[in-house]
Design a protein around this motif. Structure first.
Motif: not given
Length: 314
Positions: A49-61
């Motif tokens: 789930s952290v990996a999913l959050n990290a991918g979403a955060a990268l797109l957000h950045v």
């Protein structure tokens, strides 16, 4: 392509990824309600789930590189819009009429906000003193909301939303400063603010995991609303961002916020989508939370025992 359109497109994909991560986190929190931090860190499901959050955060950045906070952050409400049907699918039920109304109202409200908030790519960034001051005030507020003895729930969700919103504002500063050709990539400003971003991002993740022990709808709605409010407050007060249309634009944005807020309230009334924790869960009895989200396979309802007497051959 217009920079704002790029930011909107990236934010939409990011919202879907955040929704999948939120549903996975809530399923994990419901299955292991009393799990401590140490055991959670040893869980492969939690790291997924952290990996999913990290991918979403990268797109957000990346979205923050192309669009202002007042555009990118409100689109985070689509996380809740995506999480409701996703959670319903995994629970093996249909999305109810109230949930569809909530989704429609949220989208209409967001559209009104985006009409007034649309602007050019960000240029202003927080100075190091401003970033430290914002971080200090945010840390004090988070400490107050999540103090020891506080029951997991909406206070932790509020703290998570504030942490995530401030992390987004600081992330925009890091992104713009690091990609400025006139400055050093690893300047003192970039390093200090990047460390603050990491601290608030990790803190927000742990706070949301705690909040989801009480279900997905209400905590995720609070996170979704608090996040853009915190980020927009920084964007409007410190980064020189504003709303278009003068007084009419402000009134339209406020009306959009009210409509979107009403939609979010309706979405919070959705039934809980995660399985209740069992007294003695066995790993083999539960599907991997993230695998269940990604496969979109609904849970099978338990088979009820037959009430008829069992016939035996003579």
């Amino acid at each position: 392509m217009n920079a704002t359109l790029v930011a909107v497109a990236l934010s939409l994909v990011s919202a879907v990824a955040y929704a999948a991560a939120a549903v996975a986190q809530e399923r994990l929190a419901a299955r292991d309600a009393g799990t401590g931090v140490r055991r959670m860190l040893a869980s492969g499901a939690w790291w997924s789930s952290v990996a999913l959050n990290a991918g979403a955060a990268l797109l957000h950045v990346v979205a923050l590189k192309y669009g202002p906070l007042t555009v990118v952050q409100p689109l985070g409400a689509l996380t809740l819009v995506a999480a409701v049907p996703l959670g319903a699918r995994l629970a093996g039920r249909r999305v109810g009429a109230m949930e569809w109304r909530g989704t429609a109202l949220t989208l209409v409200g967001l559209a009104a906000i985006l009409v007034t908030a649309s602007g050019s790519a960000p240029g202003d960034v927080l100075s190091v003193p401003e970033a430290v001051a914002v971080a200090g005030a945010t840390a004090a507020l988070i400490g107050l909301l999540s103090r020891r003895g506080t029951r997991p729930g909406l206070r932790h969700a509020t703290a998570s939303g504030v942490a995530s919103g401030v992390a987004s504002a600081l992330t925009q500063t890091v992104t713009v400063a690091a990609t400025d050709p006139s400055g050093a990539v690893l300047s003192a400003e970039v390093v200090v603010v990047a460390l603050l971003v990491a601290a608030f991002a990790v803190g927000g993740l742990f706070l949301s995991q705690t909040a989801y022990r009480g279900g997905l709808g209400a905590p995720l709605a609070v996170v979704t609303l608090t996040n853009p409010v915190a980020a927009a407050a920084i964007g409007l007060s410190l980064l020189g961002e504003g709303l278009r249309g003068g007084v009419a634009g402000v009134l339209l944005a406020l009306a959009g916020a009210v409509v979107a807020g009403r939609g979010v309230v309706l979405l919070t009334r959705a039934p809980r989508t995660a399985p209740q924790p069992h007294p003695h869960p066995h790993p083999a009895d539960e599907p991997h939370p993230v695998a269940a989200v990604l496969s979109l396979e609904p849970q099978q309802a338990p088979t009820e025992p037959s009430l008829l007497p069992k016939l035996t051959p003579l």
